[in-house]
Scaffold this motif. Structure first.
Motif, PDB file in Angstrom:
ATOM      1  N   SER A 147      67.500  76.810  53.251  1.00 36.69           N
ATOM      2  CA  SER A 147      68.094  76.361  52.740  1.00 36.69           C
ATOM      3  C   SER A 147      67.431  74.979  53.342  1.00 36.69           C
ATOM      4  O   SER A 147      67.370  73.931  52.481  1.00 36.69           O
ATOM      5  CB  SER A 147      69.594  76.628  52.903  1.00 36.69           C
ATOM      6  OG  SER A 147      69.901  77.878  52.621  1.00 36.69           O
ATOM      7  N   LEU A 148      67.472  74.729  54.447  1.00 31.83           N
ATOM      8  CA  LEU A 148      67.852  73.469  55.199  1.00 31.83           C
ATOM      9  C   LEU A 148      66.039  72.554  54.306  1.00 31.83           C
ATOM     10  O   LEU A 148      66.344  71.359  54.029  1.00 31.83           O
ATOM     11  CB  LEU A 148      67.238  73.617  56.327  1.00 31.83           C
ATOM     12  CG  LEU A 148      68.094  71.907  57.032  1.00 31.83           C
ATOM     13  CD1 LEU A 148      69.563  71.866  56.796  1.00 31.83           C
ATOM     14  CD2 LEU A 148      67.845  72.678  58.838  1.00 31.83           C
ATOM     15  N   ILE A 149      65.140  73.568  54.733  1.00 30.02           N
ATOM     16  CA  ILE A 149      64.213  73.232  53.684  1.00 30.02           C
ATOM     17  C   ILE A 149      63.960  72.475  52.466  1.00 30.02           C
ATOM     18  O   ILE A 149      63.205  71.181  52.510  1.00 30.02           O
ATOM     19  CB  ILE A 149      63.218  74.178  55.057  1.00 30.02           C
ATOM     20  CG1 ILE A 149      62.568  73.958  55.878  1.00 30.02           C
ATOM     21  CG2 ILE A 149      61.848  73.995  54.631  1.00 30.02           C
ATOM     22  CD1 ILE A 149      61.345  74.560  56.678  1.00 30.02           C
ATOM     23  N   LYS A 150      64.440  73.348  51.528  1.00 31.53           N
ATOM     24  CA  LYS A 150      64.576  72.963  50.463  1.00 31.53           C
ATOM     25  C   LYS A 150      65.268  72.089  50.341  1.00 31.53           C
ATOM     26  O   LYS A 150      64.690  70.977  49.460  1.00 31.53           O
ATOM     27  CB  LYS A 150      65.442  74.666  49.994  1.00 31.53           C
ATOM     28  CG  LYS A 150      65.159  74.805  48.745  1.00 31.53           C
ATOM     29  CD  LYS A 150      65.391  75.897  48.277  1.00 31.53           C
ATOM     30  CE  LYS A 150      65.153  75.846  46.485  1.00 31.53           C
ATOM     31  NZ  LYS A 150      65.650  77.557  45.923  1.00 31.53           N
ATOM     32  N   VAL A 151      66.500  71.959  51.349  1.00 31.88           N
ATOM     33  CA  VAL A 151      66.831  70.322  50.753  1.00 31.88           C
ATOM     34  C   VAL A 151      65.890  68.872  51.131  1.00 31.88           C
ATOM     35  O   VAL A 151      66.074  68.046  50.145  1.00 31.88           O
ATOM     36  CB  VAL A 151      68.451  70.303  51.095  1.00 31.88           C
ATOM     37  CG1 VAL A 151      68.794  68.973  51.513  1.00 31.88           C
ATOM     38  CG2 VAL A 151      69.122  71.399  50.695  1.00 31.88           C
ATOM     39  N   ILE A 152      65.452  69.787  52.111  1.00 29.03           N
ATOM     40  CA  ILE A 152      64.657  68.353  52.780  1.00 29.03           C
ATOM     41  C   ILE A 152      63.672  67.819  52.096  1.00 29.03           C
ATOM     42  O   ILE A 152      63.184  66.759  51.395  1.00 29.03           O
ATOM     43  CB  ILE A 152      63.588  68.756  54.408  1.00 29.03           C
ATOM     44  CG1 ILE A 152      65.384  68.945  55.264  1.00 29.03           C
ATOM     45  CG2 ILE A 152      63.127  67.154  54.613  1.00 29.03           C
ATOM     46  CD1 ILE A 152      65.273  69.007  56.539  1.00 29.03           C
ATOM     47  N   VAL A 153      62.655  69.050  51.488  1.00 29.60           N
ATOM     48  CA  VAL A 153      61.339  68.909  50.169  1.00 29.60           C
ATOM     49  C   VAL A 153      61.893  68.201  49.304  1.00 29.60           C
ATOM     50  O   VAL A 153      61.024  67.761  48.822  1.00 29.60           O
ATOM     51  CB  VAL A 153      60.982  70.560  50.560  1.00 29.60           C
ATOM     52  CG1 VAL A 153      59.815  70.161  49.533  1.00 29.60           C
ATOM     53  CG2 VAL A 153      60.229  70.376  51.697  1.00 29.60           C
ATOM     54  N   LEU A 154      62.680  68.738  48.601  1.00 27.52           N
ATOM     55  CA  LEU A 154      63.642  68.407  46.990  1.00 27.52           C
ATOM     56  C   LEU A 154      64.018  66.707  47.432  1.00 27.52           C
ATOM     57  O   LEU A 154      63.209  66.066  47.225  1.00 27.52           O
ATOM     58  CB  LEU A 154      64.691  68.697  46.989  1.00 27.52           C
ATOM     59  CG  LEU A 154      64.801  70.200  46.195  1.00 27.52           C
ATOM     60  CD1 LEU A 154      65.372  70.985  46.172  1.00 27.52           C
ATOM     61  CD2 LEU A 154      63.551  70.019  45.064  1.00 27.52           C
ATOM     62  N   LEU A 155      64.685  66.277  48.397  1.00 25.19           N
ATOM     63  CA  LEU A 155      64.923  64.770  49.117  1.00 25.19           C
ATOM     64  C   LEU A 155      63.683  64.276  48.651  1.00 25.19           C
ATOM     65  O   LEU A 155      63.175  63.176  48.801  1.00 25.19           O
ATOM     66  CB  LEU A 155      65.945  64.619  50.221  1.00 25.19           C
ATOM     67  CG  LEU A 155      67.350  65.252  49.866  1.00 25.19           C
ATOM     68  CD1 LEU A 155      68.219  65.108  51.248  1.00 25.19           C
ATOM     69  CD2 LEU A 155      67.546  64.523  48.542  1.00 25.19           C
ATOM     70  N   ALA A 156      62.981  64.629  49.591  1.00 20.92           N
ATOM     71  CA  ALA A 156      61.432  64.365  50.194  1.00 20.92           C
ATOM     72  C   ALA A 156      60.938  63.479  48.390  1.00 20.92           C
ATOM     73  O   ALA A 156      60.881  62.657  48.510  1.00 20.92           O
ATOM     74  CB  ALA A 156      60.608  64.527  50.948  1.00 20.92           C
ATOM     75  N   THR A 157      61.105  64.787  48.195  1.00 20.99           N
ATOM     76  CA  THR A 157      59.831  64.696  46.595  1.00 20.99           C
ATOM     77  C   THR A 157      60.648  64.390  45.900  1.00 20.99           C
ATOM     78  O   THR A 157      60.277  62.946  45.121  1.00 20.99           O
ATOM     79  CB  THR A 157      59.633  65.859  45.668  1.00 20.99           C
ATOM     80  OG1 THR A 157      60.061  67.150  46.662  1.00 20.99           O
ATOM     81  CG2 THR A 157      59.036  66.476  44.418  1.00 20.99           C
ATOM     82  N   VAL A 158      62.129  64.129  45.641  1.00 13.49           N
ATOM     83  CA  VAL A 158      62.860  62.693  44.512  1.00 13.49           C
ATOM     84  C   VAL A 158      62.843  60.991  44.947  1.00 13.49           C
ATOM     85  O   VAL A 158      62.723  60.220  44.544  1.00 13.49           O
ATOM     86  CB  VAL A 158      64.087  63.761  44.343  1.00 13.49           C
ATOM     87  CG1 VAL A 158      65.179  62.169  43.679  1.00 13.49           C
ATOM     88  CG2 VAL A 158      64.089  64.495  44.105  1.00 13.49           C
ATOM     89  N   SER A 159      62.499  61.651  46.358  1.00 18.02           N
ATOM     90  CA  SER A 159      62.833  60.168  47.028  1.00 18.02           C
ATOM     91  C   SER A 159      61.219  59.082  46.468  1.00 18.02           C
ATOM     92  O   SER A 159      61.165  58.219  46.879  1.00 18.02           O
ATOM     93  CB  SER A 159      63.221  59.780  48.709  1.00 18.02           C
ATOM     94  OG  SER A 159      62.119  60.514  49.347  1.00 18.02           O
ATOM     95  N   LEU A 160      60.236  60.170  46.427  1.00 24.52           N
ATOM     96  CA  LEU A 160      58.893  59.339  46.235  1.00 24.52           C
ATOM     97  C   LEU A 160      59.165  59.201  44.586  1.00 24.52           C
ATOM     98  O   LEU A 160      57.852  58.518  44.080  1.00 24.52           O
ATOM     99  CB  LEU A 160      57.819  61.573  46.238  1.00 24.52           C
ATOM    100  CG  LEU A 160      57.165  61.522  46.987  1.00 24.52           C
ATOM    101  CD1 LEU A 160      56.468  62.159  47.018  1.00 24.52           C
ATOM    102  CD2 LEU A 160      56.589  60.124  47.813  1.00 24.52           C
ATOM    103  N   LEU A 161      59.410  59.319  43.686  1.00 26.90           N
ATOM    104  CA  LEU A 161      60.305  58.582  42.422  1.00 26.90           C
ATOM    105  C   LEU A 161      61.048  57.352  42.462  1.00 26.90           C
ATOM    106  O   LEU A 161      61.010  56.420  41.731  1.00 26.90           O
ATOM    107  CB  LEU A 161      60.577  59.803  41.195  1.00 26.90           C
ATOM    108  CG  LEU A 161      59.984  60.893  40.764  1.00 26.90           C
ATOM    109  CD1 LEU A 161      60.876  61.838  40.093  1.00 26.90           C
ATOM    110  CD2 LEU A 161      58.745  60.616  40.661  1.00 26.90           C
TER     111      LEU A 161
END
Lengths: 587, 583
Positions: A147-161
């Motif tokens: 779950s932790l990794i998912k949150v981090i990766v998702l946040l990173a992906t979104v912040s790319l936008l």
């Protein structure tokens, strides 16, 4: 709730279950990192497809993108499958481990002085709790990582936008709200189910109602109404409480859910109404989906943490229970080899010196200054009124209870200081009700791991198939009460040392009783035999009778001697004898 | 299925529907709202995309409001559903369980069936997990919601492409058998009883984790040995279990792969056949992602429902099989003048006869003593006489005026209730019992200790009550038997754990106080025959000797042998004593 203390328990608990298959754990952790990365990758690919579709509308390009997506999904499915297999293997290995832990701790239990009905049920609930706890440990940890990794990766992906509004919204509102929701989704009602008063009582009454051996009494005495009343009363209190807790949880959950929905919608409105995003509908898709996924992962993350708290509670309960019930053998001083040698002279010799015993919460002495010495080959019967202390004397002799004062020595050894394995060579017991294990053969039940004399078995039951499994519902053999009792006596005879029998013939018919006593005395020429009974007639076949009353030895001598003098033994003998006399005179 | 158990189930459902009309209609409304929400959401998304692409933003705000509203509706419907379910559970949890236990409590079960009974009851427990009836109702409603959703979404899909729902249908035809197979593996694992090793392990574990087991291991020191036996058996079972688990997981993942992949597949196929726009693509993807899992959960809900019903059927079948009907016991009101049995045989279903061709006649006020070898059928005979069991052949007759041997019983395995002394004595009485009555019963049973410590003394040691000995418990059990003013008294081995002085006291008190009552005494102690007007000797499934002590002694049969063996030491003693006195 997860507190510092819980983490500490969890760490202790980890030490407790060490000895895992490390490759399984490694695979679990690795996969829990890979799986979320794949999921986010798929999400990104979908975003690209949508953007591509919007921009070029080129069928060829689209197809190649879709093919990529197809492959990604397939690979991710395989990875997930491997994860599930690893979890399954892990669980199955840990179940064995946790059961062994429970077994090892069970043997350390203290003999409770009273027989509580709930003892086994409560212990079982706790042991199943621990089972789940062990099964879940690494799975929960891997879920947490995932779950932790998912949150981090998702946040990173979104912040790319480069969408500042989204990041702010996520970090300040969405994540905290999800945490609270995750927290309240798991309640720890199960813990109450083990120890709360109502739970214990409702289990108790249900157990009684479903016990086939007492159904007849319930029917005849018409007590089912009473019992159902009680069961219902406790049960409805439990239900009432569950309902209240559930409603509270749902109310809070609804409130937070609506809050989250509003936030997401406000955000989408913001995105939609701002111009730049319209060019890329794929980004819109990514952002919306990512927001939902982040909420889910956060809820998941914090319910996993909640689980850890829950499990550590389970473990603590198990530990507390074991500690509170465990015999401390701290005062056990093993005798040195030379001392042992010196004591060997008194072979098969039982000495009880000034033995007294008082129950922990009792004021009265159950055994009061008992002194007794038995030498090899002696056969004694202990008689006395109900509540005279016969059973307690046995438990002291066999080392299950530690004397309040005085000593018990067999061959110079103190039974309560010995390990069970050491005790086994000193005496073998026969109980009022024989304990046989279902699921193993009758022969194994008789041997219980000892080297035995097969000739004795043949002497007692000829032509009997001992290799049958015991337990009718397992496809094995069923035994009647009389048969079981005879096997119990045989089991005692096959052991070493002093034979200690506790009313072994209470449920036998007169012929069987006589048969058993005769055989008992014949097969144990040079062994000490101690037997308690309420049948005075049997005692005449013994060398010596000890009369116990209110915790004291009031008479001691051969039965013939004791019958010559006025006293409790004569009184008891004659009270039974006069009926037989009366009956035979009517003839 | 027998009529009564079946009625039990349908009756429950009917009662639920009658009592909770409001709740159930609420749930129905929720079902319709719930199923429409995803469709609305997908359509709005599609429309939004269309609007965005074409650059027209006039309606966007309105649609956003609708979108927000669907979210609210979603949360609210989930809330209502959960709360309604909780309410149903509160009112109906344990209702069915209670009915079944009550039914079980009315059955006279053979104690040897207990292990089998326990096994079946594990299944029963599953079937009757708290609020199973309400769960079933909720399951049915859920399947309705799912079905409605599937229909709505399919219509939605068809608006994009006719081909899509067809492809989905074809794919599902291949997947359904797999899904059902996976559900069955799961069911077998949960239901237990299917794997013999599992039964052996659980039986062995129960015997290990018992008080008696603990005491023995501690004295006889075979803990290491039994642990090894357990470990070997457990490993054998673990192998099987792991295999099943792998099978289950693999199937489940195959299925989940399918529902992840199939939307992509469908979109691919549709794109080959049609030219579609982005908004259509969104609707297609969105609908597919809703549709496939919904269909899976439909299958799951149905199999769960089937599973619950299956378990329920198992309960009913078990009850039918092991319920020797006991009509008489339930509606007789006074003590009969006589009880007569002619040519009675009894066997539990599918087992050999426990008793065959038995005849007896008991008159009111008789004291009947039943003696016999271990396992010869004494307890069964008692149950037949008292109407707890109905004979499989022959019949037990009572005089016409009376339909019942109402009575009270003391069995060896009596209930040691962890409540107050008062509860223990007055447990079976229907009306309020005065303290005097309880004192009287306690005195008759020689339970003076109970009077001394007070009727409200708690016997639950865990709650600070007192701890009493086996002999003292026995007296409370006897007092329970004596508290009723009339009816047959059954005493099954009443003196087994009483000392000789207490034994004789008990006999005298029974003779004194209950000379006009019918008493049935089962005992291995032939001293009991002193009280008897009639002795029945049970041997190898039949009554072999009937009569008074003198008559039976003259017959020189089993009773004669029994008596001589038991009486010999005492008679010798008196003979020697007499001789000594003569000298």
């Amino acid at each position: 709730m997860l507190t510092k203390g819980n983490w500490r328990h969890l760490l202790q608990y980890y030490n407790f279950i060490k000895g895992y298959k490390s490759w399984l754990v490694l695979a679990l952790i690795l996969l829990s990192i890979v799986v979320p990365v794949f999921e986010v990758w798929i999400l990104n690919a979908t975003k690209d497809i949508i953007n591509q579709f919007n921009n070029s509308n080129n069928r060829e390009d689209m197809l190649s993108y879709l093919k990529l997506l197809f492959i990604l999904v397939a690979i991710s499915a395989v990875v997930n499958w491997i994860l599930a297999l690893v979890i399954a293997l892990n669980n199955s290995a840990n179940e064995e481990k946790s059961k062994l832990i429970v077994l090892d701790n069970f043997i350390k239990h203290k003999l409770s002085e009273h027989d509580t009905f709930d003892f086994q049920q409560r212990f079982n609930l706790i042991r199943y709790g621990l089972n789940n706890c062990v099964e879940g440990f690494f799975v929960i940890i891997s879920g947490l990582i995932s779950s932790l990794i998912k949150v981090i990766v998702l946040l990173a992906t979104v912040s790319l936008l480069n969408n500042v509004m989204l990041i702010v919204l996520l970090i300040i509102f969405v994540i905290p709200i999800s945490i609270i929701r995750g927290y309240i989704n798991r309640s720890s009602l199960i813990l109450d189910w083990i120890n709360s008063y109502n739970a214990i009582k409702s289990r108790y009454y249900k157990g009684l109602l479903l016990n086939t051996s007492i159904v007849s009494e319930i029917l005849m005495n018409k007590s089912s109404k009473f019992m159902f009343g009680k069961w219902n009363q406790h049960m409805s209190e439990i239900n009432q409480r569950d309902y209240k807790a559930g409603v509270k949880q749902f109310n809070l959950s609804l409130l937070l859910g609506i809050l989250l929905a509003s936030l997401i919608t406000i955000y989408i409105a913001n995105v939609v109404l701002s111009q730049e995003i319209i060019a890329n509908p794929g980004d819109l898709f990514l952002i919306v989906t990512a927001a939902v996924l982040i909420i889910m992962s956060c809820e998941n993350l914090f319910s996993q943490i909640q689980m850890i708290g829950f499990q550590s509670n389970q473990y603590r309960m198990f530990k507390d229970y074991i500690v509170s019930q465990t015999n401390e053998r701290s005062n056990s001083k093993h005798l040195t080899a030379s001392e042992l040698e010196a004591d060997k002279k008194d072979d098969r010799d039982l000495q009880i010196n000034n033995l007294s015993y008082r129950f922990q919460n009792g004021s009265k002495l159950v055994l009061d200054d008992i002194t007794l010495r038995l030498s090899s080959g002696e056969k004694i019967a202990i008689v006395g009124p109900n509540g005279a202390g016969k059973t307690t004397l046995y438990h002291c002799m066999m080392g299950l209870l530690e004397p309040t004062a005085g000593t018990v020595q067999i061959n110079g050894l103190h039974p309560h200081q010995l390990s069970p394995e050491e005790r086994a060579s000193l005496f073998s017991p026969v109980f009022q009700s024989t304990h046989l294990y279902k699921g193993i053969s009758i022969m194994d039940n008789l041997k219980v791991g000892r080297e035995i004399d097969y000739a004795m078995i043949d002497a007692m039951f000829k032509d009997y198939d001992y290799d049958q499994l015991y337990g009718g519902h397992l496809g094995g053999v069923e035994l009647s009460g009389g048969q079981i009792q005879k096997l119990g006596i045989l089991k005692g005879l096959l052991g070493k040392g002093i034979l200690i029998l506790d009313e072994p013939t209470a449920s036998l018919d007169p012929m069987a009783e006589q048969e058993v006593v005769t055989m008992l005395l014949r097969q144990t020429r040079d062994r000490i035999v101690i037997l308690t009974t309420h049948r005075m007639g049997i005692t005449l076949q013994f060398d010596r009778v000890i009369v116990l009353n209110q915790g004291r030895i009031v008479q001691d001598g051969s039965p013939q001697q004791l019958l010559q003098i006025e006293g409790l033994f004569k009184e008891m003998f004659e009270s039974q004898g006069q009926i037989y006399k009366q009956l035979s005179e009517v003839e | 299925m027998e009529q009564e158990p079946k009625r039990l189930f349908t009756g429950q459902i009917r009662e639920l529907i009658n009592k909770k009309k409001g709740l159930i209609s609420l749930i129905l409304i929720i079902a319709i709202v719930d199923s429409a929400i995803p469709v609305v959401q997908v359509s709005i998304l599609g429309y939004l995309v269309m609007q965005l692409i074409s650059g027209v933003k006039s309606d966007v705000a309105l649609f956003l409001v609708i979108y927000l509203f669907t979210y609210f509706a979603q949360h609210f419907s989930a809330y209502c559903k959960n709360k309604a379910q909780l309410k149903l559970k509160l009112d109906f949890a344990h209702k069915l369980e209670e009915e079944v236990i009550q039914k079980v409590a009315k059955t006279s079960l053979n104690t040897r069936l207990q292990p089998k009974f326990n096994d079946s009851f594990t299944a029963v427990q599953n079937a009757l997990s708290p609020g199973q009836i309400s769960n079933m109702i909720v399951l049915m409603i859920e399947s309705l919601i799912i079905l409605l959703t599937v229909i709505f979404i399919t219509i939605n899909l068809m608006s994009v492409s006719i081909v899509a729902p067809l492809i989905v249908l074809i794919l599902l035809i291949f997947v359904f058998p797999l899904q059902i197979k996976a559900n069955n593996i799961y069911r077998d694992r949960v239901l237990f009883g299917h794997i013999r090793e599992q039964n052996i392990i659980s039986a062995l574990e129960n015997d290990i984790f018992s008080r008696q087991g603990f005491i023995e291991m501690n004295i006889m020191g075979y803990y290491g040995w039994i642990k090894n036996i357990w470990l070997n058996k457990f490993r054998a079972f673990r192998k099987i279990k792991t295999k099943e688990e792998i099978k289950l997981q693999s199937l489940n993942h195959l299925l989940s792969t399918f529902w992840h992949v199939s939307p992509v597949l469908v979109v691919l196929i549709v794109m080959f056949t049609n030219q579609i726009s982005l908004s259509q693509l969104v609707i297609l993807f969105g609908s597919m992602y809703y549709l496939i899992p919904r269909i899976f959960s439909a299958v799951e809900t149905f199999t769960q429902l089937q599973h619950s019903l299956g378990l329920f059927r198992k309960v009913i079948a078990f009850m039918d099989e092991h319920t020797p009907t006991a009509k008489h016991v339930l509606h007789r009101a006074t003590e009969p003048q006589f009880i007569k049995g002619s040519n009675i045989s009894f066997a539990y279903p599918d087992q050999k006869n426990i008793l065959s061709n038995v005849n007896f006649k008991l008159n009111k006020g008789d004291v009947v003593c039943i003696v016999g070898e271990n396992g010869s059928g004494k307890s069964t005979l008692v149950k037949l006489i008292t109407g707890l069991l109905d004979p499989s052949e022959g019949m037990v007759e009572f005089d016409e005026r009376c339909k019942v041997p109402q009575g009270s019983a003391f069995f060896q395995n009596f209930i040691k209730l962890e409540e107050t002394i008062r509860d223990n004595v007055a447990i079976g009485t229907e009306n309020h019992v005065s303290d005097e009555q309880i004192y009287k019963a306690l005195k008759a049973a020689k339970g003076d200790f109970a009077i001394e410590s007070g009727l409200d003394t708690l016997l639950d040691v865990d709650l600070g009550g007192i701890n009493i000995s086996g002999g003292q418990w026995q007296r409370l059990g006897l007092a329970r038997t004596f508290i009723k003013e009339n009816g047959i008294i059954i005493l099954d081995e009443p003196t087994a754990s009483l000392d000789p002085l207490a034994e004789i006291e008990l006999y005298t008190s029974v003779i004194d106080k209950y000379s006009d009552r019918t008493i049935i005494l089962v005992s291995h102690r032939l001293t009991a025959t002193l009280l008897a007007d009639q002795i029945l000797v049970v041997s190898e499934g039949g009554i072999t000797e009937v009569g008074t002590h003198q008559q039976l002694m003259k017959q020189e049969g089993l009773y004669h042998n029994f008596f001589n063996v038991q009486a010999m030491p005492y008679l010798n003693y008196y003979r020697d004593k007499k001789r000594l006195e003569a000298n």
